[in-house]
Design a protein around this motif. Structure first.
Motif, PDB file in Angstrom:
ATOM      1  N   ARG A   9      -2.592  -3.775   0.965  1.00 16.39           N
ATOM      2  CA  ARG A   9      -3.336  -4.688   0.099  1.00 16.39           C
ATOM      3  C   ARG A   9      -4.798  -4.777   0.532  1.00 16.39           C
ATOM      4  O   ARG A   9      -5.695  -4.846  -0.296  1.00 16.39           O
ATOM      5  N   GLU A  10      -5.041  -4.773   1.829  1.00 14.52           N
ATOM      6  CA  GLU A  10      -6.410  -4.860   2.338  1.00 14.52           C
ATOM      7  C   GLU A  10      -7.220  -3.598   2.027  1.00 14.52           C
ATOM      8  O   GLU A  10      -8.435  -3.640   1.968  1.00 14.52           O
ATOM      9  N   GLN A  11      -6.527  -2.479   1.821  1.00 13.59           N
ATOM     10  CA  GLN A  11      -7.205  -1.214   1.554  1.00 13.59           C
ATOM     11  C   GLN A  11      -7.442  -0.969   0.072  1.00 13.59           C
ATOM     12  O   GLN A  11      -8.223  -0.102  -0.301  1.00 13.59           O
ATOM     13  N   VAL A  12      -6.788  -1.744  -0.778  1.00  8.66           N
ATOM     14  CA  VAL A  12      -6.870  -1.544  -2.226  1.00  8.66           C
ATOM     15  C   VAL A  12      -8.073  -2.306  -2.773  1.00  8.66           C
ATOM     16  O   VAL A  12      -8.241  -3.491  -2.506  1.00  8.66           O
ATOM     17  N   ASP A  13      -8.891  -1.620  -3.564  1.00  8.03           N
ATOM     18  CA  ASP A  13     -10.084  -2.232  -4.150  1.00  8.03           C
ATOM     19  C   ASP A  13      -9.829  -2.764  -5.561  1.00  8.03           C
ATOM     20  O   ASP A  13     -10.433  -3.748  -5.963  1.00  8.03           O
ATOM     21  N   ASP A  14      -8.966  -2.112  -6.301  1.00  6.38           N
ATOM     22  CA  ASP A  14      -8.694  -2.481  -7.690  1.00  6.38           C
ATOM     23  C   ASP A  14      -7.902  -3.795  -7.743  1.00  6.38           C
ATOM     24  O   ASP A  14      -6.816  -3.889  -7.168  1.00  6.38           O
ATOM     25  N   PRO A  15      -8.423  -4.836  -8.423  1.00  6.01           N
ATOM     26  CA  PRO A  15      -7.729  -6.132  -8.479  1.00  6.01           C
ATOM     27  C   PRO A  15      -6.319  -6.042  -9.080  1.00  6.01           C
ATOM     28  O   PRO A  15      -5.403  -6.722  -8.631  1.00  6.01           O
ATOM     29  N   GLU A  16      -6.164  -5.188 -10.086  1.00  2.00           N
ATOM     30  CA  GLU A  16      -4.843  -5.038 -10.711  1.00  2.00           C
ATOM     31  C   GLU A  16      -3.840  -4.411  -9.729  1.00  2.00           C
ATOM     32  O   GLU A  16      -2.699  -4.859  -9.619  1.00  2.00           O
ATOM     33  N   ALA A  17      -4.286  -3.401  -9.016  1.00  2.00           N
ATOM     34  CA  ALA A  17      -3.417  -2.757  -8.016  1.00  2.00           C
ATOM     35  C   ALA A  17      -3.107  -3.726  -6.883  1.00  2.00           C
ATOM     36  O   ALA A  17      -1.979  -3.777  -6.380  1.00  2.00           O
ATOM     37  N   ARG A  18      -4.093  -4.531  -6.493  1.00  2.00           N
ATOM     38  CA  ARG A  18      -3.871  -5.527  -5.442  1.00  2.00           C
ATOM     39  C   ARG A  18      -2.814  -6.549  -5.886  1.00  2.00           C
ATOM     40  O   ARG A  18      -1.962  -6.948  -5.106  1.00  2.00           O
ATOM     41  N   GLU A  19      -2.865  -6.946  -7.149  1.00  2.00           N
ATOM     42  CA  GLU A  19      -1.870  -7.887  -7.682  1.00  2.00           C
ATOM     43  C   GLU A  19      -0.478  -7.265  -7.684  1.00  2.00           C
ATOM     44  O   GLU A  19       0.518  -7.922  -7.411  1.00  2.00           O
ATOM     45  N   GLN A  20      -0.401  -5.967  -7.995  1.00  2.00           N
ATOM     46  CA  GLN A  20       0.893  -5.271  -7.950  1.00  2.00           C
ATOM     47  C   GLN A  20       1.445  -5.237  -6.526  1.00  2.00           C
ATOM     48  O   GLN A  20       2.641  -5.426  -6.314  1.00  2.00           O
ATOM     49  N   VAL A  21       0.583  -5.047  -5.541  1.00  2.00           N
ATOM     50  CA  VAL A  21       1.025  -5.065  -4.143  1.00  2.00           C
ATOM     51  C   VAL A  21       1.507  -6.465  -3.788  1.00  2.00           C
ATOM     52  O   VAL A  21       2.542  -6.635  -3.129  1.00  2.00           O
ATOM     53  N   ASN A  22       0.784  -7.503  -4.240  1.00  2.00           N
ATOM     54  CA  ASN A  22       1.221  -8.889  -3.993  1.00  2.00           C
ATOM     55  C   ASN A  22       2.597  -9.148  -4.590  1.00  2.00           C
ATOM     56  O   ASN A  22       3.451  -9.769  -3.961  1.00  2.00           O
ATOM     57  N   ASP A  23       2.798  -8.681  -5.820  1.00  2.00           N
ATOM     58  CA  ASP A  23       4.097  -8.859  -6.472  1.00  2.00           C
ATOM     59  C   ASP A  23       5.205  -8.154  -5.698  1.00  2.00           C
ATOM     60  O   ASP A  23       6.298  -8.696  -5.516  1.00  2.00           O
ATOM     61  N   LEU A  24       4.923  -6.957  -5.238  1.00  2.00           N
ATOM     62  CA  LEU A  24       5.904  -6.207  -4.452  1.00  2.00           C
ATOM     63  C   LEU A  24       6.211  -6.926  -3.140  1.00  2.00           C
ATOM     64  O   LEU A  24       7.368  -6.998  -2.722  1.00  2.00           O
ATOM     65  N   MET A  25       5.185  -7.492  -2.514  1.00  2.00           N
ATOM     66  CA  MET A  25       5.397  -8.251  -1.277  1.00  2.00           C
ATOM     67  C   MET A  25       6.317  -9.442  -1.529  1.00  2.00           C
ATOM     68  O   MET A  25       7.204  -9.741  -0.722  1.00  2.00           O
ATOM     69  N   GLU A  26       6.116 -10.133  -2.658  1.00  2.00           N
ATOM     70  CA  GLU A  26       6.981 -11.260  -3.002  1.00  2.00           C
ATOM     71  C   GLU A  26       8.419 -10.802  -3.210  1.00  2.00           C
ATOM     72  O   GLU A  26       9.365 -11.464  -2.768  1.00  2.00           O
ATOM     73  N   GLN A  27       8.598  -9.674  -3.887  1.00  2.00           N
ATOM     74  CA  GLN A  27       9.947  -9.164  -4.136  1.00  2.00           C
ATOM     75  C   GLN A  27      10.645  -8.814  -2.831  1.00  2.00           C
ATOM     76  O   GLN A  27      11.827  -9.121  -2.651  1.00  2.00           O
ATOM     77  N   VAL A  28       9.934  -8.186  -1.919  1.00  2.00           N
ATOM     78  CA  VAL A  28      10.529  -7.838  -0.624  1.00  2.00           C
ATOM     79  C   VAL A  28      10.855  -9.112   0.147  1.00  2.00           C
ATOM     80  O   VAL A  28      11.913  -9.227   0.759  1.00  2.00           O
ATOM     81  N   ALA A  29       9.942 -10.089   0.097  1.00  2.00           N
ATOM     82  CA  ALA A  29      10.157 -11.342   0.817  1.00  2.00           C
ATOM     83  C   ALA A  29      11.374 -12.090   0.286  1.00  2.00           C
ATOM     84  O   ALA A  29      12.057 -12.793   1.035  1.00  2.00           O
ATOM     85  N   GLU A  30      11.653 -11.950  -0.999  1.00  2.00           N
ATOM     86  CA  GLU A  30      12.772 -12.663  -1.601  1.00  2.00           C
ATOM     87  C   GLU A  30      14.118 -11.986  -1.368  1.00  2.00           C
ATOM     88  O   GLU A  30      15.159 -12.568  -1.665  1.00  2.00           O
ATOM     89  N   LEU A  31      14.103 -10.772  -0.836  1.00  2.00           N
ATOM     90  CA  LEU A  31      15.362 -10.119  -0.501  1.00  2.00           C
ATOM     91  C   LEU A  31      16.058 -10.960   0.546  1.00  2.00           C
ATOM     92  O   LEU A  31      15.434 -11.486   1.457  1.00  2.00           O
ATOM     93  N   GLN A  32      17.337 -11.118   0.411  1.00  2.00           N
ATOM     94  CA  GLN A  32      18.036 -11.949   1.378  1.00  2.00           C
ATOM     95  C   GLN A  32      19.085 -11.151   2.125  1.00  2.00           C
ATOM     96  O   GLN A  32      19.658 -10.214   1.601  1.00  2.00           O
ATOM     97  N   ARG A  33      19.271 -11.565   3.347  1.00  2.00           N
ATOM     98  CA  ARG A  33      20.320 -10.960   4.146  1.00  2.00           C
ATOM     99  C   ARG A  33      21.635 -11.635   3.768  1.00  2.00           C
ATOM    100  O   ARG A  33      21.661 -12.825   3.469  1.00  2.00           O
ATOM    101  N   PRO A  34      22.744 -10.894   3.791  1.00  2.00           N
ATOM    102  CA  PRO A  34      24.019 -11.494   3.444  1.00  2.00           C
ATOM    103  C   PRO A  34      24.350 -12.664   4.365  1.00  2.00           C
ATOM    104  O   PRO A  34      24.149 -12.595   5.563  1.00  2.00           O
ATOM    105  N   GLY A  35      24.827 -13.763   3.755  1.00  2.00           N
ATOM    106  CA  GLY A  35      25.258 -14.913   4.533  1.00  2.00           C
ATOM    107  C   GLY A  35      24.154 -15.885   4.875  1.00  2.00           C
ATOM    108  O   GLY A  35      24.413 -16.969   5.362  1.00  2.00           O
ATOM    109  N   LEU A  36      22.898 -15.546   4.652  1.00  2.00           N
ATOM    110  CA  LEU A  36      21.805 -16.450   4.939  1.00  2.00           C
ATOM    111  C   LEU A  36      21.217 -16.941   3.631  1.00  2.00           C
ATOM    112  O   LEU A  36      21.430 -16.370   2.580  1.00  2.00           O
TER     113      LEU A  36
END
Length: 188
Positions: A25-52
């Motif tokens: 994200r820090e290396q991306v200059d395009d605001p739209e691409a940066r937003e896509q990286v942010n969205d992907l980060m949120e999706q990864v963060a929302e992944l849950q481990r089983p049982g937690l």
């Protein structure tokens, strides 16, 4: 032979992926691409481990409602009992105790939300790049509910504003504990 590698949820790779995406994200200059990286980060963060529980990201109106309910549950006894006014009078005569009460309130809420690990709570888009939104939301709703509740039920007299502020600070401490628990324990 598969070209994709499987991610083991117990090996900490979610955090590694988020770290790598943050670097990208820090290396991306395009605001739209940066937003896509942010969205992907949120999706990864929302992944849950089983049982937690779910990873808790962001602070929205549902979180605000949960925090308000938690603050009220812990706050109603503060509104009806005289001990709040007595404690307010005590710290009104000792300004450093007011500072200590406020610092303790912030530290306790921070500890409950981010350190105690009741849930996997992530800091997302902090205010001014530093202050977690969830911390501000929990403390803010607690202080507001304390101020309104004590005022509406006639437990503080605003003709003596210093004493009123001190009483609100006293009530805010336990209410913020309730707000923090009300917010994070449902796991949303």
């Amino acid at each position: 032979m598969s070209t994709q590698s499987e991610i083991d949820p117990d090996d900490g790779s979610h955090e590694e992926i988020i770290d790598e995406l943050a670097e990208l994200r820090e290396q991306v200059d395009d605001p739209e691409a940066r937003e896509q990286v942010n969205d992907l980060m949120e999706q990864v963060a929302e992944l849950q481990r089983p049982g937690l529980g779910n990873a808790i990201v962001g602070f929205d109106r549902t979180d605000l409602a949960e925090a308000t309910l938690g603050a009220l549950i812990f706050g109603i006894p503060m509104f009806v009992e005289g001990g709040t006014a007595e404690a307010g009078e005590f710290i009104a005569a000792r300004p450093l105790y007011l500072v200590g009460t406020i610092v303790a309130t912030v530290a306790i809420v921070y500890g409950l939300v981010y350190v105690a690990e009741f849930q996997d709570v992530r800091v997302h888009e902090p205010l001014l790049g530093l202050v977690p939104r969830r911390l501000v939301g929990v403390l803010g709703v607690s202080a507001l509910v304390a101020l309104l509740g004590l005022t509406v039920w006639g437990r503080i007299d605003w003709s003596r504003p210093w004493l009123a502020v001190c009483s609100v600070a006293v009530a805010t401490l336990p209410m913020s504990i309730g707000a923090a628990l009300g917010d994070i324990l449902p796991g949303s």
